[in-house]
Design an enzyme around this catalytic site. Sequence first.
Site, short mmCIF file in Angstrom:
data_model
loop_
_atom_site.label_atom_id
_atom_site.label_comp_id
_atom_site.label_asym_id
_atom_site.label_seq_id
_atom_site.Cartn_x
_atom_site.Cartn_y
_atom_site.Cartn_z
N TYR A 48 -0.30 4.76 5.92
CA TYR A 48 -0.81 5.72 4.64
C TYR A 48 -1.01 7.03 5.11
O TYR A 48 -1.82 7.75 4.42
CB TYR A 48 -2.09 5.14 4.01
CG TYR A 48 -1.73 3.61 3.81
CD1 TYR A 48 -0.86 3.43 2.52
CD2 TYR A 48 -2.64 2.48 4.09
CE1 TYR A 48 -0.66 1.88 2.26
CE2 TYR A 48 -2.25 1.27 3.83
CZ TYR A 48 -1.45 0.92 2.80
OH TYR A 48 -1.19 -0.28 2.42
N TYR A 59 -10.22 9.71 -0.24
CA TYR A 59 -11.16 8.63 -0.11
C TYR A 59 -12.50 9.09 0.42
O TYR A 59 -13.22 7.91 0.65
CB TYR A 59 -10.45 7.41 0.47
CG TYR A 59 -9.04 7.23 0.03
CD1 TYR A 59 -8.77 6.80 -1.30
CD2 TYR A 59 -8.08 7.17 1.14
CE1 TYR A 59 -7.50 6.44 -1.71
CE2 TYR A 59 -6.74 6.79 0.56
CZ TYR A 59 -6.54 6.58 -0.77
OH TYR A 59 -5.08 6.09 -1.11
N CYS A 76 -4.50 25.68 1.25
CA CYS A 76 -5.29 26.45 0.55
C CYS A 76 -6.21 25.76 -0.41
O CYS A 76 -6.10 26.00 -1.74
CB CYS A 76 -4.45 27.30 -0.37
SG CYS A 76 -3.67 28.32 0.91
N GLU A 83 0.28 -10.40 3.43
CA GLU A 83 1.04 -9.08 3.38
C GLU A 83 0.62 -7.99 4.04
O GLU A 83 -0.32 -7.06 3.33
CB GLU A 83 1.24 -8.61 1.75
CG GLU A 83 2.22 -9.68 1.10
CD GLU A 83 2.22 -9.36 -0.36
OE1 GLU A 83 1.43 -8.49 -0.87
OE2 GLU A 83 3.00 -10.07 -1.04
N GLY A 137 -0.48 -4.48 6.05
CA GLY A 137 0.05 -3.28 6.19
C GLY A 137 -0.59 -2.59 7.32
O GLY A 137 -0.10 -2.45 8.48
N ARG A 138 -1.83 -1.87 6.70
CA ARG A 138 -2.69 -1.15 7.70
C ARG A 138 -2.85 -1.74 8.92
O ARG A 138 -2.73 -1.09 10.02
CB ARG A 138 -3.80 -0.78 7.05
CG ARG A 138 -4.76 0.29 7.36
CD ARG A 138 -6.19 0.44 6.87
NE ARG A 138 -6.11 0.21 5.48
CZ ARG A 138 -6.43 1.22 4.48
NH1 ARG A 138 -6.18 2.46 4.88
NH2 ARG A 138 -6.42 0.80 3.33
N1 LLP Z 1 0.10 -6.13 -0.83
C1 LLP Z 1 -0.29 -5.51 -2.06
C2 LLP Z 1 0.11 -6.17 -3.29
C3 LLP Z 1 -0.88 -4.21 -1.89
O1 LLP Z 1 -1.16 -3.61 -2.94
C4 LLP Z 1 -1.35 -3.84 -0.63
C5 LLP Z 1 -1.75 -2.39 -0.65
C6 LLP Z 1 -1.00 -4.53 0.51
C7 LLP Z 1 -0.33 -5.68 0.62
C8 LLP Z 1 -1.24 -3.87 1.94
O2 LLP Z 1 -2.56 -3.71 2.16
P1 LLP Z 1 -3.05 -3.26 3.68
O3 LLP Z 1 -2.84 -4.69 4.52
O4 LLP Z 1 -2.20 -2.18 4.18
O5 LLP Z 1 -4.62 -2.86 3.33
N2 LLP Z 1 -3.47 4.52 0.15
C9 LLP Z 1 -4.63 3.52 0.64
C10 LLP Z 1 -4.30 2.22 0.77
C11 LLP Z 1 -3.75 1.49 -0.46
C12 LLP Z 1 -3.31 0.08 -0.50
C13 LLP Z 1 -2.55 -0.45 -1.59
N3 LLP Z 1 -2.00 -1.71 -1.48
C14 LLP Z 1 -5.27 4.21 1.73
O6 LLP Z 1 -4.88 5.13 2.34
O7 LLP Z 1 -6.27 3.66 2.25
#
Ligand code: LLP
Length: 446
Positions: A390, A334, A361, A290, A292-293
Site C-alpha cells: 500500500y 491513517y 506542500c 487473500e 496482501g500486506r
Molecule cells: N481481500 C479483500 C476483499 C480486501 O478488501 C483486502 C484489503 C484484502 C483481501 C487484503 O488485505 P491485507 O491482507 O492486505 O490486509 N490501504 C490500506 C489497506 C486497505 C486494505 C483494503 N482491502 C492501508 O494502507 O493500510
Amino acid sequence: MKLMGTARINGQGYLEIGGVPVPDLAARYGTPLYVMDEELIRANCRSWRKAAQANFPRAEVAYACKAFCTLAMCRLAEEEELALDVVSGGELYTALTAGFPAGRIYFNGNNKSPAELEQAVRARVGRIIVDNFYELDLLEEVAARLHQRVSVLLRVSPGIEAHTHAYVQTGQLDSKFGFTLENGQALTAVEEALTKSRLDLRGLHCHIGSQIFALDGYVKAAQVMIDFLGEVRRLTGLTFEELDLGGGLGVYYSDDDAPVSPAACIDTIAAALKAYCQEKRFPLPKVIFEPGRSIVGPAGTAVYRVGARKEIPGVRTYVAVDGGMADNPRPALYGSRYSALVANKANHLPAEVVTIAGKCCESGDVLIQDINLPRLEPGDLIAVFTAGAYQYSMASNYNRLARPAVVFVRDGRASVVVQRESLADLVRNDRIPAAWREQESLRAVR
Ligand code: LLP
C-alpha cells in the site's frame, strides 16, 4: 525497530538488503526508492501456502495484489503457486499481461463496471466475487451476451467489527461492501443468484478488515459464515463448498504492533473451523485466504535522501526528505507509524529526536513524527521499513512528483521491476485544447 528478512547491517555500518548495500542502491537508482527483498516475499508466500496445505485438505491462497501490483509481482505469485485476488480491470490487465493463469484469479470489488465484468468473463477468470444486486444482474447479462457460464462467490458482510482503523474495517454492518447478513440481504442474494442461468454459485466470501492482530475476529467470521451456509442448506437443499475468508493479517510497522505469523493465523482458524463444522455437521469447505500486506509489507523498504532541516528550539526539529505523502500517503491517511534507520550510519548511536517531513506542500506531510536517530546531515539516507504494501500501489503524482522506481534485491543483485517516472512521463497524457492553438495561430497572423 526490527530488521526483517535479509536486511542486516554490514561491516561498513551500512544497511544491506538482499546482499546489496542500500547506499549503492541509492547511488545507482536514485531516491526515493522502494527496495523489495525478493527472498522474503517468496518466504512469505511459502509460509501462507504451506500452512494452508498443512491445515486443510482443500485450500487456496490468493495474493491480494492491491497491496503491490506489478508484472514482476504477479509473476512471482504464480511461481510460488498462489492464486491472485484482483479488484479492477487495471489489476486484472496487469496479471494477464504477466501471464498469470486466468483460472486462478479471483475478482473482487464493490462496483465493477460493465467493461470490467466483460474483460473478466472474456478472460475466463476463476471466480467473480459478486458484491451487490446490481452486479448480479449485470454479470448475468454480460455472461449471456458472451455465451459463457461464470463461477461466482457472493460477498457477505458478516457483521463482525475487526479491531483496526475504521477506514480499513470492512465486515461491520455499516459498510459499502457485500450483502448484509443481519437484514436478510445475503439470503435474498443467494436465492437470486440461484435463478441466474449463467451463474454457478460456488460459495461465499467475507473480509473483515486489514492490519488485524486479534484472531478472534476471523474465528467469529468463519463461524458466522458456516451458520449461514447451514441455513442456506436447510432452505435450498444445496451445500456450497467454498468459503473465502479474505485477507487482513497485520504486520510490524513499529513497536505498537504485535503481528501473528501466517502459520499461527491459519492454525487457529483451521482448528476453530474444523471443530465448528463438526459441531454443526457441515462439511469442511474449501477455504480461500487473500493476504496482501503480510506477503509484501515487511519485504519493502523506502529509501529517501535527507535535505533541508528546520530547528524550532524547544518545539521540534524537522528534517525533510526527497519524498513524502506522494509515495507514502499512509501516515497522513491513517496516522500510521513507521520505524526507520539511517542506512549509511546504521551503526551510529541515536543522537537526536527529529520529525521526518516530506517535501509536499502540506503541513500534514510528515512521514515519521519524533524518531530518535543519529545526527542527520544533508545527503544521509533514511530507510523506512515495512514499505512493501500500500505504498507504491497508493502512490500519486501530487505536486507533480515523479513516482519512484521499485527494485527487487536478492543474492547481491538488484533488478528494476518498475522504472522511475521521468519528468516527461508527468506530462505524457496532458493536452492543450486544440481551440487555443487555433487562436494562437490567428493571433500570430494578425
Ligand atoms: N481481500 C479483500 C476483499 C480486501 O478488501 C483486502 C484489503 C484484502 C483481501 C487484503 O488485505 P491485507 O491482507 O492486505 O490486509 N490501504 C490500506 C489497506 C486497505 C486494505 C483494503 N482491502 C492501508 O494502507 O493500510
